[in-house]
Design a protein around this motif. Sequence first.
Motif, short mmCIF file in Angstrom:
data_model
loop_
_atom_site.label_atom_id
_atom_site.label_comp_id
_atom_site.label_asym_id
_atom_site.label_seq_id
_atom_site.Cartn_x
_atom_site.Cartn_y
_atom_site.Cartn_z
N ALA A 120 0.84 -1.21 0.00
CA ALA A 120 0.00 0.00 0.00
C ALA A 120 0.87 1.25 0.00
O ALA A 120 0.57 2.23 -0.69
N SER A 133 2.16 2.10 -3.34
CA SER A 133 1.13 2.55 -4.28
C SER A 133 0.76 4.02 -4.11
O SER A 133 -0.10 4.52 -4.81
N ALA A 160 -0.03 6.65 5.32
CA ALA A 160 0.42 5.29 5.03
C ALA A 160 1.66 4.95 5.85
O ALA A 160 1.81 3.82 6.31
#
Length: 77
Positions: A57, A60, A70
Motif C-alpha cells: 500500500a 502505491s 500510510a
Amino acid sequence: MKADQASTLAGCFGLMNLFARSLGGMLSDGLSAKFGFRGRIWAQFLALFFEALFLFAFGSIDNTNEWYVALIVLVMF
C-alpha cells in the motif's frame, strides 16, 4: 513529490526501526511466554504478513494521496 518531502519520507522510513523493532520484540516475548516457541513463530508470521501488505500500500502512494498516513500505519508493523 518535492525533494523536501522525499527526504522527509526517506528519513522517517529509516527512523521507524527505533519504534518498530522494540515493539516487535516485546510482542514476540509476550507470545513466547504464553504459548512457547509456537507463539514466537506466530508473532513473526503476523508481523511479516502485515508489513508486506502495508509496504504494498505504501508503494502505491502517488501525489494525490497523503504519504504520511500510510507511513504511520506501516510503522505499526
